[in-house]
Scaffold this motif. Structure first.
Motif, PDB file in Angstrom:
ATOM      1  N   LEU A  37       0.825  -1.203   0.000  1.00 18.58           N
ATOM      2  CA  LEU A  37       0.000   0.000   0.000  1.00 18.58           C
ATOM      3  C   LEU A  37       0.862   1.256   0.000  1.00 18.58           C
ATOM      4  CD1 LEU A  37      -2.763  -0.937   2.605  1.00 18.58           C
ATOM      5  CD2 LEU A  37      -3.041  -0.719   0.119  1.00 18.58           C
ATOM      6  N   PRO A  38       0.354   2.337  -0.571  1.00 23.19           N
ATOM      7  CA  PRO A  38       1.089   3.606  -0.476  1.00 23.19           C
ATOM      8  C   PRO A  38       1.251   4.028   0.987  1.00 23.19           C
ATOM      9  CG  PRO A  38      -0.674   3.737  -2.114  1.00 23.19           C
ATOM     10  CD  PRO A  38      -0.882   2.458  -1.373  1.00 23.19           C
ATOM     11  N   GLU A  39       2.333   4.711   1.282  1.00 21.47           N
ATOM     12  CA  GLU A  39       2.567   5.176   2.646  1.00 21.47           C
ATOM     13  C   GLU A  39       1.476   6.127   3.111  1.00 21.47           C
ATOM     14  OE1 GLU A  39       6.421   6.910   2.742  1.00 21.47           O
ATOM     15  OE2 GLU A  39       7.480   4.985   2.711  1.00 21.47           O
ATOM     16  N   THR A  40       0.812   6.781   2.165  1.00 21.40           N
ATOM     17  CA  THR A  40      -0.230   7.757   2.506  1.00 21.40           C
ATOM     18  C   THR A  40      -1.623   7.129   2.627  1.00 21.40           C
ATOM     19  OG1 THR A  40      -0.387   8.273   0.142  1.00 21.40           O
ATOM     20  CG2 THR A  40       0.998   9.715   1.508  1.00 21.40           C
ATOM     21  N   SER A  41      -1.706   5.807   2.488  1.00 17.42           N
ATOM     22  CA  SER A  41      -2.984   5.105   2.668  1.00 17.42           C
ATOM     23  C   SER A  41      -2.979   4.405   4.023  1.00 17.42           C
ATOM     24  CB  SER A  41      -3.210   4.077   1.558  1.00 17.42           C
ATOM     25  OG  SER A  41      -3.436   4.702   0.313  1.00 17.42           O
ATOM     26  N   MET A  42      -3.923   4.778   4.885  1.00 17.49           N
ATOM     27  CA  MET A  42      -4.058   4.133   6.186  1.00 17.49           C
ATOM     28  C   MET A  42      -4.924   2.891   6.047  1.00 17.49           C
ATOM     29  SD  MET A  42      -3.481   3.962   9.435  1.00 17.49           S
ATOM     30  CE  MET A  42      -2.903   5.576   9.998  1.00 17.49           C
ATOM     31  N   LEU A  43      -4.362   1.733   6.407  1.00 18.41           N
ATOM     32  CA  LEU A  43      -5.129   0.497   6.390  1.00 18.41           C
ATOM     33  C   LEU A  43      -5.828   0.311   7.740  1.00 18.41           C
ATOM     34  CD1 LEU A  43      -6.011  -2.249   5.245  1.00 18.41           C
ATOM     35  CD2 LEU A  43      -3.883  -3.206   6.187  1.00 18.41           C
TER      36      LEU A  43
END
Length: 370
Positions: free
Chosen positions: A185-191
């Motif tokens: 996942l992109p670092e800017t996407s919070m899972l």
């Protein structure tokens, strides 16, 4: 014409619906109680006797507000999971915590990635803050990790939701697959990794905790394996700076002292939890056997429910309605592809006995309508 203060445009635009119609509402409409309550994924086996004792002791102190930091419970949870108390925030169940996450990350129009047919309460919170849902169809009976990743990247989405094990199908991904998904996942996407059924899952499904990873929030609850759904206690494990952000918006006195005491007692009674998990596993096997005895298949489950494949949406709907008419509360997914199933929670033997008899009748009635 009556004049009243106007709602916000967002509130006016939302439908007057809730994610779930409660069994009590259905009982009032029917004018009688359910004989078997197997639709809300509660734990009908009940909590540890130590929990009941702890509630009794804490009842003498209900005149006090609960500890706003849930300090004792956070310390115990930190020890349980090998993290620090500053990695944990406690809240009013996963449902309440999902609302806080939405408040932290969503503005009107914000893209939010989730699975089509996944847990609807998350969607409810996204809509409530004006987010734009981006839904990814399941891959068979599994949430589609590759599809979720591609959507997160394409939308530059600040939030991605995944439940593992999954609700409503009960399936799960192994930890190595989930870890690869996290790292892709992109670092800017919070899972948001919803592990409400973590205790009922195989240990191989749960990645190790990474308390300093800044884009994963792991959610757990006391509602399922610990049988405290009515106490409303869940928690998030995440990177300390993100966890501190919850303090900006949460209800600091939202966790009653009774709830904290009950949750702490439940966490400490490992023997009772072990017994409960054995009962959950045995009941899953029994529900699968009931399905097979009626000529149907069930989906292997890592949760406290079993999805029974009725073959088609129409048959599943007829079976569910037939069970409700026979005072057995179950639910079913509504999304095409998943809606061929009914979802049956595990429960005590006497309620499963009721389900077994009613299920055969409801299935026969559904087939006779064809």
């Amino acid at each position: 014409m009556t004049r009243r203060p106007p709602l916000t445009p967002l509130a006016q635009s939302l439908p007057s619906t809730v994610p779930f119609v409660g069994p009590e509402t259905q009982e009032r409409a029917a004018g009688r109680p359910f004989r078997a309550r197997l639709g809300a994924n509660e734990n009908g086996f009940g909590p540890s006797p130590r929990v009941i004792e702890a509630i009794g002791r804490a009842a003498h102190h209900v005149w006090k507000y609960g500890d706003p930091e849930s300090s004792d419970l956070r310390a115990a949870l930190a020890s349980e999971h090998g993290v620090k108390p500053e990695n944990i925030v406690v809240g009013e169940g996963i449902d309440g915590l999902l609302g806080l996450v939405a408040r932290l990350y969503i503005e009107p129009g914000t893209p939010v990635v989730t699975s089509l047919g996944g847990y609807p309460t998350f969607n409810y919170h996204v809509a409530g803050f004006g987010g734009r849902l981006v839904t990814v169809p399941y891959a068979g009976d599994y949430e589609n990790l590759e599809g979720l990743r591609e959507a997160a990247i394409a939308e530059n989405a600040p939030l991605v939701y995944l439940s593992n094990p999954d609700n409503p199908m009960g399936t799960w991904w192994e930890a190595d697959e989930v870890q690869r998904f996290i790292e892709s996942l992109p670092e800017t996407s919070m899972l948001i990794l919803d592990e409400a059924y973590g205790e009922t899952a195989p240990a191989s499904a749960l990645p190790r905790f990474e308390p300093d990873r800044p884009n994963v929030l792991r959610m757990r609850t006391f509602s399922k394996a610990y049988a405290l759904a009515g106490m409303r206690c869940g928690y998030v494990i995440g990177e300390p700076e993100i966890i501190r952000a919850f303090d900006k918006i949460r209800n600091h006195f939202g966790m009653p002292g009774v709830t904290q005491a009950a949750s702490l007692a439940a966490l400490q009674d490992k023997a009772y939890l072990h017994t409960t998990l054995e009962r959950v596993s045995a009941c899953r096997d029994r529900l699968a056997a009931i399905a097979a005895a009626n000529g149907l298949t069930s989906i292997p489950s890592a949760t406290n429910f079993v999805a029974i494949d009725c073959g088609s949406r129409a048959t599943a709907e007829a079976v569910m309605q037939g069970l409700l008419e026979r005072d057995v509360f179950v639910r079913k997914p509504a999304t095409p592809g998943l809606d061929r199933c009914i979802r049956v929670s595990v429960g005590p033997d006497d309620e499963i006995d009721v389900f077994e008899a009613a299920f055969a009748e409801a299935l026969a009635a559904a087939h006779n309508r064809r």
